[in-house]
Design a protein around this motif. Sequence first.
Motif, PDB file in Angstrom:
ATOM      1  N   ALA A 102      19.326  -7.269   2.694  1.00 41.50           N
ATOM      2  CA  ALA A 102      19.140  -7.556   4.125  1.00 41.50           C
ATOM      3  C   ALA A 102      20.263  -8.453   4.633  1.00 41.50           C
ATOM      4  CB  ALA A 102      17.778  -8.210   4.362  1.00 41.50           C
ATOM      5  N   ASN A 103      21.495  -8.018   4.422  1.00 40.18           N
ATOM      6  CA  ASN A 103      22.650  -8.777   4.900  1.00 40.18           C
ATOM      7  C   ASN A 103      23.009  -8.258   6.292  1.00 40.18           C
ATOM      8  OD1 ASN A 103      24.941 -10.331   5.158  1.00 40.18           O
ATOM      9  ND2 ASN A 103      26.212  -9.005   3.893  1.00 40.18           N
ATOM     10  N   PHE A 104      22.352  -8.814   7.299  1.00 37.58           N
ATOM     11  CA  PHE A 104      22.518  -8.319   8.665  1.00 37.58           C
ATOM     12  C   PHE A 104      22.926  -9.457   9.601  1.00 37.58           C
ATOM     13  CE2 PHE A 104      18.251  -9.886   8.209  1.00 37.58           C
ATOM     14  CZ  PHE A 104      17.946 -10.489   9.414  1.00 37.58           C
TER      15      PHE A 104
ATOM     16  N   ILE B  67      29.942 -13.864  -1.551  1.00 33.22           N
ATOM     17  CA  ILE B  67      30.196 -14.432  -0.220  1.00 33.22           C
ATOM     18  C   ILE B  67      31.307 -13.624   0.442  1.00 33.22           C
ATOM     19  CG2 ILE B  67      30.926 -16.489   1.053  1.00 33.22           C
ATOM     20  CD1 ILE B  67      29.789 -18.188  -1.191  1.00 33.22           C
ATOM     21  N   HIS B  68      31.039 -13.118   1.653  1.00 34.36           N
ATOM     22  CA  HIS B  68      32.011 -12.273   2.343  1.00 34.36           C
ATOM     23  C   HIS B  68      32.494 -12.865   3.659  1.00 34.36           C
ATOM     24  CE1 HIS B  68      30.748  -9.316  -0.574  1.00 34.36           C
ATOM     25  NE2 HIS B  68      29.509  -9.376  -0.130  1.00 34.36           N
TER      26      HIS B  68
ATOM     27  N   MET C 170      28.082 -17.004   5.414  1.00 35.16           N
ATOM     28  CA  MET C 170      27.363 -16.925   4.143  1.00 35.16           C
ATOM     29  C   MET C 170      27.630 -18.131   3.242  1.00 35.16           C
ATOM     30  SD  MET C 170      28.022 -12.861   3.388  1.00 35.16           S
ATOM     31  CE  MET C 170      26.877 -12.711   2.014  1.00 35.16           C
ATOM     32  N   MET C 171      28.472 -19.055   3.683  1.00 34.72           N
ATOM     33  CA  MET C 171      28.798 -20.221   2.849  1.00 34.72           C
ATOM     34  C   MET C 171      27.566 -21.079   2.570  1.00 34.72           C
ATOM     35  SD  MET C 171      32.389 -22.000   3.979  1.00 34.72           S
ATOM     36  CE  MET C 171      32.156 -21.862   5.739  1.00 34.72           C
ATOM     37  N   PRO C 172      27.318 -21.454   1.315  1.00 35.14           N
ATOM     38  CA  PRO C 172      26.248 -22.420   1.038  1.00 35.14           C
ATOM     39  C   PRO C 172      26.652 -23.819   1.498  1.00 35.14           C
ATOM     40  CG  PRO C 172      27.426 -21.875  -0.985  1.00 35.14           C
ATOM     41  CD  PRO C 172      27.995 -21.002   0.087  1.00 35.14           C
TER      42      PRO C 172
END
Length: 512
Positions: free
Chosen positions: A341-343, A433-434, A438-440
Motif C-alpha cells: 500500500a505505497n500510495f 526507501i524511494h 518515506m524517510m524514517p
Amino acid sequence: MLIKTFGSAVQGVSAYTITVEVSVSAGTKYFLVGLPDNAVKESEQRIESALKQYGYKIPRQKIVINMAPADIRKEGSSYDLTIAMGILAASGQISDEKVSSYMIMGELSLDGSLRPIKGVLPIAIQARKEGFKGFILPAQNAQEAAIVNNLEVIGVNNILEAIEFLDGARQIEPLVINTRELFSNTADQYAADFSDVQGQENIKRALEIAAAGGHNLIMIGPPGAGKTMLAKRLPSILPPLSMHEALETTKIHSVAGKLGEATSLLTTRPYRSPHHTISDVALVGGGGVPQPGEISLSHNGVLFLDELPEFKRTVLEVMRQPLEERRVTISRAKTSIDFPANFMLVASMNPCPCGYYNDPSKECVCGPGVVQRYLNKVSGPLLDRIDLHVEVTPVTFDEMTATRKAEKSAAVRERVMQAREVQTQRFSEMPQIHSNAMMPSQMVKEVCQINEAGRTLLKTAMERLGLSARAYDRILKVSRTIADLAASEDIKIEHLAEAIQYRSLDREGWAG
C-alpha cells in the motif's frame, strides 16, 4: 489409474501450487477431498454437463480426487478445468503425456465454454518459477498471463480445445507478448493534462512538490474551485512506472479481478477515487477471502478522497497505519496476509458545511462553532500524516478566459523526475526507501539539516502553530523536497519557509 494435474491458489498477491490427484478405480461414487469449499464441490455438475456437450463423460467408477496440500482451504470455481483434465486422463479418455507439464486453470460453463478467472498474473509467475512448460487458461485471461516470458500461454475458449491440445489432436500457438515494447508504447498515456488548468499556480506548485517527494496532500477550498480537477491530473506529473512497479501493481489488480480482457499490463499509475460512503473493509481490504481494498489498488499511484469530512470516522482512522507502514496486514485465525500500500494520499474538503468559510467573494452562513465541529471530523493524528495543507481559491474570470496556455504535465514531470533522481542517489543503499516522504525519523536528522536561522524560524512556527513532533518531521521532509527541486544541496531558509506555509490547518483562523 492415478494422474496428477496442477492448479494454483492465490493468497494475498502471491500464488502457491495445488496438486490435484485423480484416481479412477473399480467401484462407484465420486469423492472430492482436500478441504474444498462449496464452489469446488459443485464442480462435478459443471464438469459433467460440459463434457457431455462434446461426447465425453465422467466414468461410472470410483473416482477419488485429492487437492493437496490437504490442510489449506481451496476456494472458487477456477479448478473446474484442472479437475476435468485429471478425470479424463485418469480414465484413459485423453493422453496423460502432457497433462502434468502444464498449469491448468479455468471455470467451466454448462455448455463447455470457459469463463475468466482472477489472479492470473501471480499464478503465471509462480508457474514459471516452478518450471512448468506452460499455462492452459481461458482465452480472456491469456493477454494477462502472456506478459510472463519463458512460459507457454495457451488460451482456450472451451473445454474441447483444451482436450484436443493435451491429446495432441490440435495445435494452439502460445500467445507471445513483447512486454518491454508494450510497456514503452503505452506508458504515461494520460487523458488529463496540467495544461487544461487555467490559473491555480500555487496549487500546481504544491502538487509538484507532493509528486517530487511522494508527499500526502490535502486541498481546502469552496465548491467549484477546482480541487477534484487538479487531483485527477496529479498522476500525469508523477515519474513513469518502472517495469517492477508495473508488474507489482498489475498483480494487485489481477487478484482483485479489476483487469479488463484487453489489459495485460498496467503502464500508468493508478488513480482511485472511492465514494465517501465506502466501508472500512472496502477501503483497507479484507473479507471472508481477503481481497485488496482501495488502498492497495492505489499502490504506486494516487488515492483521492473527495469531501474528506464526509467519510465515516472509522474509515479514515484505518488509514493511519497504512500511511506509515506502506502496507496493509489482514489477520485471520490461521493466516496473516500482507497487501502492499505505497500510495500518495490526496484529499479535498470544504472549509465548512456550506463551503464558503474564508471565501473572499461569498459569505459563510454557518453558525458559531459549526466550522470547528466540521473540521474536527478529521482527526489530528490523520492530519499530522498529511504533509501539505493547501488552500484553494476560486479562479477569477480573467484567469479562466486567458489565452496563454498553461504549462504541460510533461514539463512538470521532467522537474519531478530530476528531483526523484537526486533522492534515488541519496537512498541508493536503502532499497526500501524511494522518496523523501518515506524517510524514517532517525534519517530526517541526518538528511534534513538546517542552519541556525532555519532552526529559529522553525522553532517560532512550532510554538505559534502548536505543531507535533510528527508535523516537525513532515516540514523538514517537505523542505528537503523543495531544495531538491531547486537543485540545492542545503535546505535554505526560503525552502523551510515555503514548507511551513503548507500547514494551513495548523494555523489559527480556522477556528470557526
